[in-house]
Motif scaffolding. Sequence first.
Motif, PDB file in Angstrom:
ATOM      1  N   GLY A 513       0.806  -1.211   0.000  1.00 37.62           N
ATOM      2  CA  GLY A 513       0.000   0.000   0.000  1.00 37.62           C
ATOM      3  C   GLY A 513       0.839   1.260   0.000  1.00 37.62           C
ATOM      4  O   GLY A 513       0.565   2.208  -0.745  1.00 37.62           O
ATOM      5  N   LYS A 514       1.882   1.294   0.824  1.00 39.98           N
ATOM      6  CA  LYS A 514       2.747   2.469   0.880  1.00 39.98           C
ATOM      7  C   LYS A 514       3.471   2.699  -0.437  1.00 39.98           C
ATOM      8  O   LYS A 514       3.618   3.836  -0.887  1.00 39.98           O
ATOM      9  CB  LYS A 514       3.751   2.325   2.027  1.00 39.98           C
ATOM     10  N   GLU A 515       3.921   1.611  -1.076  1.00 37.92           N
ATOM     11  CA  GLU A 515       4.634   1.757  -2.348  1.00 37.92           C
ATOM     12  C   GLU A 515       3.708   2.266  -3.454  1.00 37.92           C
ATOM     13  O   GLU A 515       4.102   3.105  -4.271  1.00 37.92           O
ATOM     14  CB  GLU A 515       5.260   0.426  -2.761  1.00 37.92           C
ATOM     15  N   ILE A 516       2.488   1.763  -3.497  1.00 43.95           N
ATOM     16  CA  ILE A 516       1.548   2.215  -4.533  1.00 43.95           C
ATOM     17  C   ILE A 516       1.161   3.664  -4.306  1.00 43.95           C
ATOM     18  O   ILE A 516       1.188   4.490  -5.232  1.00 43.95           O
ATOM     19  CB  ILE A 516       0.296   1.308  -4.549  1.00 43.95           C
ATOM     20  N   ILE A 517       0.823   4.009  -3.069  1.00 48.94           N
ATOM     21  CA  ILE A 517       0.313   5.347  -2.764  1.00 48.94           C
ATOM     22  C   ILE A 517       1.335   6.438  -3.062  1.00 48.94           C
ATOM     23  O   ILE A 517       0.980   7.533  -3.506  1.00 48.94           O
ATOM     24  CB  ILE A 517      -0.154   5.406  -1.295  1.00 48.94           C
ATOM     25  N   LYS A 518       2.628   6.172  -2.836  1.00 49.84           N
ATOM     26  CA  LYS A 518       3.614   7.232  -3.054  1.00 49.84           C
ATOM     27  C   LYS A 518       3.702   7.645  -4.519  1.00 49.84           C
ATOM     28  O   LYS A 518       4.175   8.726  -4.838  1.00 49.84           O
ATOM     29  CB  LYS A 518       4.982   6.824  -2.527  1.00 49.84           C
ATOM     30  N   ASN A 519       3.250   6.791  -5.439  1.00 46.01           N
ATOM     31  CA  ASN A 519       3.216   7.149  -6.853  1.00 46.01           C
ATOM     32  C   ASN A 519       2.162   8.210  -7.150  1.00 46.01           C
ATOM     33  O   ASN A 519       2.215   8.854  -8.206  1.00 46.01           O
ATOM     34  CB  ASN A 519       2.936   5.905  -7.710  1.00 46.01           C
ATOM     35  N   TYR A 520       1.210   8.383  -6.241  1.00 46.58           N
ATOM     36  CA  TYR A 520       0.110   9.323  -6.465  1.00 46.58           C
ATOM     37  C   TYR A 520       0.098  10.470  -5.451  1.00 46.58           C
ATOM     38  O   TYR A 520      -0.160  11.617  -5.809  1.00 46.58           O
ATOM     39  CB  TYR A 520      -1.233   8.583  -6.373  1.00 46.58           C
ATOM     40  N   TYR A 521       0.362  10.146  -4.179  1.00 46.39           N
ATOM     41  CA  TYR A 521       0.200  11.138  -3.110  1.00 46.39           C
ATOM     42  C   TYR A 521       1.481  11.383  -2.305  1.00 46.39           C
ATOM     43  O   TYR A 521       1.426  11.956  -1.222  1.00 46.39           O
ATOM     44  CB  TYR A 521      -0.931  10.696  -2.166  1.00 46.39           C
ATOM     45  N   TYR A 522       2.606  10.940  -2.814  1.00 46.36           N
ATOM     46  CA  TYR A 522       3.915  11.234  -2.244  1.00 46.36           C
ATOM     47  C   TYR A 522       4.019  10.785  -0.780  1.00 46.36           C
ATOM     48  O   TYR A 522       3.294   9.899  -0.339  1.00 46.36           O
ATOM     49  CB  TYR A 522       4.233  12.732  -2.404  1.00 46.36           C
ATOM     50  N   GLN A 523       4.923  11.426  -0.043  1.00 48.07           N
ATOM     51  CA  GLN A 523       5.183  11.002   1.332  1.00 48.07           C
ATOM     52  C   GLN A 523       3.966  11.228   2.234  1.00 48.07           C
ATOM     53  O   GLN A 523       3.710  10.446   3.158  1.00 48.07           O
ATOM     54  CB  GLN A 523       6.399  11.754   1.895  1.00 48.07           C
ATOM     55  N   ARG A 524       3.225  12.279   1.972  1.00 51.85           N
ATOM     56  CA  ARG A 524       2.030  12.563   2.789  1.00 51.85           C
ATOM     57  C   ARG A 524       1.037  11.415   2.706  1.00 51.85           C
ATOM     58  O   ARG A 524       0.475  10.969   3.714  1.00 51.85           O
ATOM     59  CB  ARG A 524       1.376  13.858   2.297  1.00 51.85           C
ATOM     60  N   GLY A 525       0.804  10.920   1.499  1.00 52.48           N
ATOM     61  CA  GLY A 525      -0.120   9.810   1.322  1.00 52.48           C
ATOM     62  C   GLY A 525       0.346   8.547   2.013  1.00 52.48           C
ATOM     63  O   GLY A 525      -0.457   7.790   2.581  1.00 52.48           O
ATOM     64  N   GLN A 526       1.662   8.314   1.968  1.00 50.17           N
ATOM     65  CA  GLN A 526       2.211   7.142   2.655  1.00 50.17           C
ATOM     66  C   GLN A 526       1.920   7.190   4.153  1.00 50.17           C
ATOM     67  O   GLN A 526       1.563   6.182   4.767  1.00 50.17           O
ATOM     68  CB  GLN A 526       3.718   7.062   2.443  1.00 50.17           C
ATOM     69  N   MET A 527       2.066   8.382   4.740  1.00 50.29           N
ATOM     70  CA  MET A 527       1.818   8.529   6.169  1.00 50.29           C
ATOM     71  C   MET A 527       0.351   8.266   6.499  1.00 50.29           C
ATOM     72  O   MET A 527       0.037   7.582   7.485  1.00 50.29           O
ATOM     73  CB  MET A 527       2.219   9.930   6.627  1.00 50.29           C
ATOM     74  N   ILE A 528      -0.542   8.796   5.689  1.00 47.90           N
ATOM     75  CA  ILE A 528      -1.967   8.600   5.938  1.00 47.90           C
ATOM     76  C   ILE A 528      -2.312   7.110   5.902  1.00 47.90           C
ATOM     77  O   ILE A 528      -3.033   6.601   6.770  1.00 47.90           O
ATOM     78  CB  ILE A 528      -2.807   9.383   4.905  1.00 47.90           C
ATOM     79  N   PHE A 529      -1.789   6.415   4.904  1.00 46.13           N
ATOM     80  CA  PHE A 529      -2.057   4.980   4.778  1.00 46.13           C
ATOM     81  C   PHE A 529      -1.467   4.217   5.964  1.00 46.13           C
ATOM     82  O   PHE A 529      -2.128   3.346   6.544  1.00 46.13           O
ATOM     83  CB  PHE A 529      -1.479   4.452   3.467  1.00 46.13           C
TER      84      PHE A 529
END
Length: 573
Positions: A513-529
């Motif tokens: 999930g973290k690897e996929i999300i960073k392609n769209y929402y960068y580091q912020r998205g990774q933290m949220i996930f």
Amino acid sequence: MNYRKYFLLILVLLSVAAQVATAGEEGDDNVRSTRIARNLDIFNALFKELNAFYVDTLDIDKSMETAINAMLNDVDPYTEYIPAKDTEDFMVISTGEYGGIGSYIFERDGKVYISEPYEGSPAAKAGMRPGDRIVMIDGESVEGWDNGKVSEHLKGQPSTPIEVTVVRKYDQDSLKTFNLHREKIKVDPVSYYGVIHENIGYIALDTYNEHSAANVKSALLELKANPAVKYIVLDLRGNGGGLLDSAIQIVGMFVPKGTQVLQTRGKTKQQERNYKTTEEPVDAEIPLAVLVDGGTASAAEITAGALQDLDRAVVLGTRSFGKGLVQSTRPLPFDALFKVTVSKYYIPSGRLIQEIDYSQKDEAGNPKHTVDTTAQQYRTAHGRAVKGGGGITPDIVIEPLKGSRLAYNIVRDNWAFDYAVKYAAEHPTIPAAEEFKITDEIFNDFKAFIDPAKFEYDKVCETSLASLKKTAEDEGYLNDETKAEFDRLEKLLKHDLNKDLDLHRDDIEKLLGKEIIKNYYYQRGQMIFALSKDRVTARASEMFNKEGEYEKILNLPVAKKASAPKKQSKKKK
């Protein structure tokens, strides 16, 4: 390698270090100065003789740097020589700023790839993506370049142009050239802040640089302006520290002005200082939790430990690293720097949280662990017993779940990273980071993506069994009966990749999930996930919302809890 050369250099410099370290015991500055001068004369003469008569030509700079580092490694790992070529990278750590395109890069199989651009950076705005393989910079091939050389060429003065050519996998027009301008990249030490669990203001602080205190304050003020926020969590997990003054300022946001936070003690009176907060707090009353782990060190431990000693925050997580040493940077000739340990720090209860005593060595020459026999004598502001000598022990210990070796193999060999690159190429958009889930369809597709013939296990079971079988043979126990049992065990322990992936799905989903999300929402998205699955913040929420628990831990009067709001209100950065 010329081992004789390095041995002689190291031997002499270690002799100098030993003389300096023990000279203080004699209490005679003149004797000390004489011994230092004598050993430096010996070293100077030896190095000249070595250079003049050694059979091969010496790399003088490399030889000297090797000798210096050998001496410093015998002192402690935080005392460092920083040659002129490395001073720029060193300054980036304290300032959080550099000129460049704004992206992490990594090296694999002799090639250099984009790992993840920073949100809003030149790399991100130009459209560079994780997985892009860098092949040319300003028209020059990077074939054979390592990570450091590529990084050196990507960096430069802000506003200067740069052309980067990459190969993008899973794209019909795979060769792409980006023309962009470098900018001053400011790596925000607050990687994320927002509202979690409906009523908690959450701040993740990654490092202590020149901007840490200001950015924490800005996040704190914005969160406090949200009427939903009743509690604050300061996440210092993985924060290796940095500038001591930033730690004092951050503690000062939560305690009254003039509160003593720290005392340092060194060899001289100049290193003995008391640090007190100098500004009015942002909020000295709001319930506060601090999260720590084994990667929480130095300035981050000052923050966590001081707030714990002052009974201003409940600390959750696992024991912190245990670095209670303070370094100062000194200039050297020819633009080099010297970072030297000058003192030890003591937090409000009087405890030193240094884990390793580098001045004491065992018979093998290894530094000893600190043994604090007076641990029970340390008391917080409200009389709670706290331990010294070995990091900050949380008030609520939450041991991490044991990670699977399968998940480690997936990370090590970039299976999740590579799948995420493929997924992003095939899916222009995904749901918001708060809503994104690893569905059965995604997980099964990931399983199909992994080639069993190329997947490399850490063959711990197989290796251990083979070793046991060899021992049985050596000791005469390997007969037909035991051999049959070994053969049976070998079959039982044979890996089934498909089964193993299903068995460890929870671990794999977090990575994927973290690897996929960073392609769209960068580091912020990774933290949220990541926070949606975080056990420590969930425990903090439970503590805050369970009447009386927070107050009981800190020996405070019990206050009636406010009801959690029905709707979640979020601020994101």
